[in-house]
Design a protein around this motif. Structure first.
Motif, PDB file in Angstrom:
ATOM      1  N   LYS A  50      35.951  10.567  11.435  1.00 21.69           N
ATOM      2  CA  LYS A  50      37.173  11.257  11.001  1.00 21.69           C
ATOM      3  C   LYS A  50      38.252  10.257  10.598  1.00 21.69           C
ATOM      4  CE  LYS A  50      36.785  15.670  13.417  1.00 21.69           C
ATOM      5  NZ  LYS A  50      37.410  16.598  14.397  1.00 21.69           N
ATOM      6  N   GLU A 356      48.241  18.298  11.221  1.00 25.99           N
ATOM      7  CA  GLU A 356      47.201  19.270  11.534  1.00 25.99           C
ATOM      8  C   GLU A 356      46.131  18.529  12.334  1.00 25.99           C
ATOM      9  OE1 GLU A 356      45.692  21.197   8.076  1.00 25.99           O
ATOM     10  OE2 GLU A 356      47.691  21.695   7.288  1.00 25.99           O
ATOM     11  N   TYR A 357      45.864  18.988  13.536  1.00 24.43           N
ATOM     12  CA  TYR A 357      45.010  18.226  14.447  1.00 24.43           C
ATOM     13  C   TYR A 357      43.647  17.921  13.830  1.00 24.43           C
ATOM     14  CZ  TYR A 357      42.340  16.781  18.480  1.00 24.43           C
ATOM     15  OH  TYR A 357      41.544  16.065  19.337  1.00 24.43           O
ATOM     16  N   GLU A 358      43.018  18.896  13.273  1.00 28.23           N
ATOM     17  CA  GLU A 358      41.661  18.694  12.745  1.00 28.23           C
ATOM     18  C   GLU A 358      41.640  17.637  11.651  1.00 28.23           C
ATOM     19  OE1 GLU A 358      37.636  18.997  12.527  1.00 28.23           O
ATOM     20  OE2 GLU A 358      38.993  19.894  14.025  1.00 28.23           O
ATOM     21  N   ARG A 359      42.696  17.579  10.876  1.00 30.56           N
ATOM     22  CA  ARG A 359      42.764  16.644   9.751  1.00 30.56           C
ATOM     23  C   ARG A 359      43.344  15.285  10.151  1.00 30.56           C
ATOM     24  NH1 ARG A 359      47.073  18.590   5.842  1.00 30.56           N
ATOM     25  NH2 ARG A 359      48.392  17.565   7.408  1.00 30.56           N
TER      26      ARG A 359
END
Length: 377
Positions: A50, A356-359
């Motif tokens: 990530k 944004e946590y996921e990103r």
């Protein structure tokens, strides 16, 4: 046609040949199973993917031609990542320090370029200047400064410096300090915990400020000496860990207008007219790319733009500009000898102000800075 309109026209006409520069603090860029600072600080495979994906997408979006990086523990993955984005030339002058087993500290800086790199050099402080400043003979830059001479189309050889100046962290009692300072008390006095902590903080913060200021002044000397001998344009970028408006970094933007007349005469320059003297000093001046952008494109909003400049780092709710790109007079639109001018400036802060946590969970705690230069015809 107004000056702003002229800038926009130049940008539109020459967009295909514009030069894009960026500085990016990678925030602990280290490939697992290696750890940064502590044995628990290891990315999982998914977290590492990530992190790499985030930076890859950033490079793909802004398409820079030259990028200065800070906080590099693992240079090879970074070299591969940048090559995938067309930045096939890579430079590094140091390596992170192995503490024990798989634990590393002291990350380094790097540079990636779409254009050929002609020469790579690590800037070292000159011993006689260190002594003249009253510093310890053990003084060194907290991170080695990288100078890469890049062959930029239609400009030629350009000296690109990447820095990561000493942080404000008051680590005086926690680690060896580059100034050679240590904390001690009279043998008859046992410091209480709170007294010791406050003393460490006060002395440590000032020691870090002195280190940062010394780094800036010694680097400025190295840039001036190189500039005098080669006359190459200069791009200085990185995490300065302080504001340019603070005294510690004054040396980097020193200019002839602020020199005392007695000092000018003592240097043998008293015979020059004001205009001639300023022209001599201008060739050594470094200017903030943001200031150059605003002056060339929004001269009527200069004060407003300064007051509302986007932060590149946040400590709690407080934002500061710590990341900069400084440019020599070849990139100053108001200089008749300029080769290019700043037509765009962006602080890439979405992950800091609208995360944004996921990103963004494994991105960086700094906002990358991106500058676009248009060649002048």
């Amino acid at each position: 046609m107004t000056l702003a309109s002229q800038q926009q026209s130049i940008s539109a006409e020459n967009n295909h040949s514009n030069i894009r520069i960026a500085t990016i603090n990678l925030f602990n860029f280290i490939e697992p199973p290696l750890a940064f600072y502590d044995f628990e600080n290891i990315y999982s495979h998914g977290q590492w993917q990530k992190k790499c994906q985030w930076f890859g997408e950033l490079l793909n979006q802004y398409h820079p031609d030259i990028v200065g990086f800070q906080e590099v523990f693992s240079p090879e993955p970074l070299k591969q990542l940048t090559a995938q984005q067309g930045l096939t030339h890579f430079a590094i002058v140091d390596s992170a320090t192995l503490v024990s087993d798989y634990i590393y500290q002291s990350p380094v800086v790097a540079l990636a370029s779409r254009f050929p790199i002609l020469d790579v050099h690590a800037i070292e402080p000159e011993a006689h200047l260190v002594a003249a400043m009253g510093l310890s003979s053990q003084f060194s830059f907290s991170r080695k400064v990288l100078r890469a001479t890049v062959d930029i189309p239609q400009i030629g050889a350009c000296d690109c410096y990447v820095v990561h100046f000493k942080s404000k962290r008051p680590g005086l009692a926690l680690e060896p300090h580059p100034l050679g300072l240590t904390l001690s008390a009279p043998p008859t006095l046992a410091l209480h915990s709170e007294t010791k902590l406050l003393t460490e903080q006060a002395l440590g913060r000032w020691a870090s400020t002195m280190q940062r200021g010394a780094e800036a002044a010694l680097l400025f000397h190295a840039i001036l000496a190189r500039r005098q001998s080669r006359r190459y344009p200069v791009i200085l970028m990185g995490d300065f860990n302080d504001s340019l408006s603070m005294g510690a970094l004054d040396a980097l933007t020193l200019e002839g207008e602020h020199l005392h007349s007695k000092d000018i005469k003592a240097a043998g320059l008293g015979h020059l007219s004001d205009a001639a003297r300023l022209a001599v000093f201008a060739q050594y001046r470094l200017q903030d790319a943001y200031e150059l952008f605003v002056a060339a494109n929004m001269p009527d909003n200069l004060v407003h733009s300064r007051e509302h400049r986007a932060a590149t780092h946040y400590y709690g709710p407080k934002g500061s500009v710590l990341d900069y790109i400084l440019l020599s007079n070849e990139f100053d639109a108001s200089d008749s000898r300029s080769l290019a001018q700043v037509v765009d400036y962006q602080t890439c802060d979405r992950h800091l102000v609208r995360p944004e946590y996921e990103r963004d969970a494994y991105s960086t705690d700094h906002a990358p800075v991106w500058v676009e230069l248009a060649l002048r015809r």
